[in-house]
Scaffold this motif. Sequence first.
Motif, PDB file in Angstrom:
ATOM      1  N   TYR A  47       0.837  -1.204   0.000  1.00 41.22           N
ATOM      2  CA  TYR A  47       0.000   0.000   0.000  1.00 41.22           C
ATOM      3  C   TYR A  47       0.869   1.249   0.000  1.00 41.22           C
ATOM      4  CZ  TYR A  47      -3.667   3.265   1.586  1.00 41.22           C
ATOM      5  OH  TYR A  47      -4.540   4.320   1.689  1.00 41.22           O
ATOM      6  N   ALA A  48       1.882   1.257   0.867  1.00 43.28           N
ATOM      7  CA  ALA A  48       2.735   2.440   0.995  1.00 43.28           C
ATOM      8  C   ALA A  48       3.494   2.725  -0.302  1.00 43.28           C
ATOM      9  CB  ALA A  48       3.724   2.250   2.151  1.00 43.28           C
ATOM     10  N   LEU A  49       3.970   1.672  -0.976  1.00 42.19           N
ATOM     11  CA  LEU A  49       4.738   1.867  -2.199  1.00 42.19           C
ATOM     12  C   LEU A  49       3.872   2.430  -3.325  1.00 42.19           C
ATOM     13  CD1 LEU A  49       7.002  -1.308  -2.352  1.00 42.19           C
ATOM     14  CD2 LEU A  49       7.737   1.048  -2.044  1.00 42.19           C
ATOM     15  N   ALA A  50       2.715   1.819  -3.558  1.00 35.70           N
ATOM     16  CA  ALA A  50       1.841   2.302  -4.629  1.00 35.70           C
ATOM     17  C   ALA A  50       1.335   3.707  -4.331  1.00 35.70           C
ATOM     18  CB  ALA A  50       0.671   1.337  -4.813  1.00 35.70           C
ATOM     19  N   PHE A  51       0.993   3.951  -3.090  1.00 35.71           N
ATOM     20  CA  PHE A  51       0.487   5.256  -2.670  1.00 35.71           C
ATOM     21  C   PHE A  51       1.559   6.327  -2.855  1.00 35.71           C
ATOM     22  CE2 PHE A  51      -1.220   7.749   1.243  1.00 35.71           C
ATOM     23  CZ  PHE A  51      -1.840   8.663   0.399  1.00 35.71           C
ATOM     24  N   GLY A  52       2.721   6.096  -2.269  1.00 43.64           N
ATOM     25  CA  GLY A  52       3.781   7.102  -2.341  1.00 43.64           C
ATOM     26  C   GLY A  52       4.324   7.296  -3.743  1.00 43.64           C
ATOM     27  N   GLY A  53       4.410   6.216  -4.525  1.00 48.30           N
ATOM     28  CA  GLY A  53       5.001   6.314  -5.849  1.00 48.30           C
ATOM     29  C   GLY A  53       4.127   7.016  -6.875  1.00 48.30           C
ATOM     30  N   LEU A  54       2.809   6.996  -6.694  1.00 52.10           N
ATOM     31  CA  LEU A  54       1.899   7.506  -7.722  1.00 52.10           C
ATOM     32  C   LEU A  54       1.232   8.824  -7.344  1.00 52.10           C
ATOM     33  CD1 LEU A  54       0.248   4.103  -8.685  1.00 52.10           C
ATOM     34  CD2 LEU A  54       1.792   5.445 -10.104  1.00 52.10           C
ATOM     35  N   LEU A  55       1.598   9.411  -6.225  1.00 55.62           N
ATOM     36  CA  LEU A  55       0.920  10.635  -5.777  1.00 55.62           C
ATOM     37  C   LEU A  55       1.082  11.786  -6.764  1.00 55.62           C
ATOM     38  CD1 LEU A  55       1.552  10.624  -1.934  1.00 55.62           C
ATOM     39  CD2 LEU A  55      -0.666  10.930  -3.043  1.00 55.62           C
TER      40      LEU A  55
END
Length: 503
Positions: A47-55
């Motif tokens: 969750y953290a990777l997809a969230f942070g990477g695509l903001l």
Amino acid sequence: MRWLLPVALTVQFMVALDMSVVNVALPDMRADLGFTPQGLLWVVNAYALAFGGLLMLGGRLADLLGSRPVLIGGLVLFGAASLAGGLAGSPGMLLAARAVQGVGAAALAPVAFALIAIAFPAGPARSRALGLWGMAGAAGGAVGVLAGGVLTDAAGWRAVMLVNVPIVAFALFASLRTGPTAGPAGPGARLDVAGALLATCGTTLLVLGLVGTSTHPWGSARTLCTLGGAALLLVAFVVVEQRTAHPLLRPGLLKGRPVLTANLFCLLLSSGQFAAFYFVSLCLQQVLGYGPTAAGIAFLPFCAGVVVGSVIATRTVAALGTRRLLALGGSLAALGIAGFAVTARTDGSFLTFVLGPSVVSAVGIGMCFVPLGTAATTDVEAGETGMASGLLNSARQVGGSLGLAVLVTVAAQVSGDSSRPADLVSGYATAFWAAAGLLAAGTLAALVLLPRDRGAGTATASGTGTATAPVTGPAGVPVAGPEDLRKRSAGDADPAVSRPTRG
């Protein structure tokens, strides 16, 4: 438009909730689905990777496609992923669902902030909305810890995923009643594909490297290669953005001191805050013997403190201004987190260790949301609110991951491999002092970088005054306000309002 604020607040609450709601349920997920210890970490990290990477990409898509399509698409994606996660029958299915949740969150978080910046004019109305936005995010994170324990105990781990489905349903219902929001950018605007790929891959590698330090030392080949690759990609992103006609992040955006300060302050605030409350949770459970639900309940004073701080900020921002309010809030937050370091003891209690420091730090953090939102959108063009929002949310996400990774290492250096309560407390206290130092650095940055506020009641560039004079861009050209955007989205463009030139 009366539904717009409930939609923004619901989205902000839900996105923050899912950062923490699964933590308490992890042991049950492992037992039911057969996760390995290393695989279990990816329930949080996916969750953290997809969230942070695509903001950054999510924020720019809101500018290019319009707020409503991105909002509805993000909600549908988030809700479907939550349902799939709740029905998951294997570790791979659950991890995929958490990653897709992160993609949806990356679209939703910038839109939630941008809707407020678009719909509410600078002044008391926007201050109140930003205060509520900050409360929603803080409440979501704190309630997630409590709800995760309660739901897991009462209905099993699947409930922590399925709880999002009714929240999404309400947000979708309300979003269809928001009325016109900001429409898509002009026909000449295009998505910066190269910039999007570089920003997404670079930020994802950065977050991956930071969260991976919990299992791989800072000096390991994996960590060095991951962080080095992230640095190269982000440098390439900066070079590309300076040469493209339609950048994902306009380089001139960070030339404005308020925008630069807001993002730097947010990075430092999140670094200290996230790490501090991670160690509070560990101390409660590993030293003081609290269970998961009791530890979640212990965070309720933090929720109350954020509400109080946000109310104070809403009522005083016109009188104090952005600079002084950020400095005051940051100082209180640093003082409260330092209080955890002073009161951390093996024989501590809720009254001595949790209550006082939680309230002081939370009031300070709550006071920062309104001036942060104001500074982050100062002199931002009408078609770049999503860009500014994506940048601020990226600073928050990366700051949280960075602070946690660094301070976990700091604590481990002091306590070593020992599990003795006295050694653990020594490590946690050192981490609390370091977290307080990060917040103090943010306060200093606000005092040094932000221009001095003008007197109350005047319409300043930062939007902290109570007058409603038009906000101007870098060249002094008026930026289209909320009413102008509503006219455009309804097809009734106002020829008297011209689009500002790029700075």
